[in-house]
Design a protein around this motif. Structure first.
Motif, PDB file in Angstrom:
ATOM      1  N   GLU A 119       0.824  -1.205   0.000  1.00  0.00           N
ATOM      2  CA  GLU A 119       0.000   0.000   0.000  1.00  0.00           C
ATOM      3  C   GLU A 119       0.862   1.262   0.000  1.00  0.00           C
ATOM      4  O   GLU A 119       0.567   2.221  -0.711  1.00  0.00           O
TER       5      GLU A 119
ATOM      6  N   LYS B 252       1.019   4.057  -2.910  1.00  0.00           N
ATOM      7  CA  LYS B 252       0.643   5.424  -2.564  1.00  0.00           C
ATOM      8  C   LYS B 252       1.787   6.417  -2.755  1.00  0.00           C
ATOM      9  O   LYS B 252       1.591   7.506  -3.278  1.00  0.00           O
TER      10      LYS B 252
ATOM     11  N   VAL C 236       0.721  12.718  -3.837  1.00  0.00           N
ATOM     12  CA  VAL C 236       0.078  11.495  -3.365  1.00  0.00           C
ATOM     13  C   VAL C 236      -1.282  11.369  -4.011  1.00  0.00           C
ATOM     14  O   VAL C 236      -2.067  12.312  -4.039  1.00  0.00           O
TER      15      VAL C 236
ATOM     16  N   LYS D  31      -5.819   6.538  -3.102  1.00  0.00           N
ATOM     17  CA  LYS D  31      -5.109   5.445  -2.450  1.00  0.00           C
ATOM     18  C   LYS D  31      -4.900   5.688  -0.967  1.00  0.00           C
ATOM     19  O   LYS D  31      -4.277   4.909  -0.293  1.00  0.00           O
ATOM     20  N   GLN D  32      -5.387   6.798  -0.439  1.00  0.00           N
ATOM     21  CA  GLN D  32      -5.210   7.076   0.983  1.00  0.00           C
ATOM     22  C   GLN D  32      -6.140   6.329   1.831  1.00  0.00           C
ATOM     23  O   GLN D  32      -7.066   5.861   1.828  1.00  0.00           O
TER      24      GLN D  32
END
Length: 121
Positions: free
Chosen positions: A28, A32, A116, A120-121
């Motif tokens: 992850e 990210k 970022v 994807k957070q």
């Protein structure tokens, strides 16, 4: 044959639900933050290995130190060279390195100007 083993493997959270594995968390972070995660992880790994090598070269009793943090070492660790023992200690310290990697990755991403992906957070 494993030289090092952790006593804390396979623990679960209060609700009985398993925590995300370190591998999944790393995937992850890589998705990210991309290169910022790699830069942080590799830098901390190099520092960790260099520190382990320096301590072992200086004659530090690594087996007693590892026992204090809940990692046991068998007699095989006494028969290998400094480089191999430093590498094994470095790998055993991976759970210790992961939280700082997670904490520092967003900071490194900011330093290098990594945008970022908000999804994807």
């Amino acid at each position: 044959m494993a030289i090092f083993s952790s006593k804390k493997e396979g623990k679960s959270e209060e609700g009985g639900e398993k925590k995300k594995s370190k591998a999944n968390q790393a995937k992850e972070l890589l998705a990210k933050y991309g290169g910022a995660y790699l830069a942080t992880s590799i830098t901390l790994s190099l520092i960790s290995f260099a520190l382990c090598y320096a301590l072992i070269s200086a004659g530090i009793d690594v087996q007693s130190l590892l026992l204090k943090v809940g990692i046991s070492a068998d007699e095989t660790g006494e028969k290998v060279g400094t480089f191999a023992l430093a590498y094994a200690a470095h790998k055993a310290a991976s759970p210790i390195r992961f939280p700082p990697t997670v904490a520092l990755t967003p900071i490194v991403a900011g330093w290098i100007g990594k945008k970022v992906d908000e999804e994807k957070q």
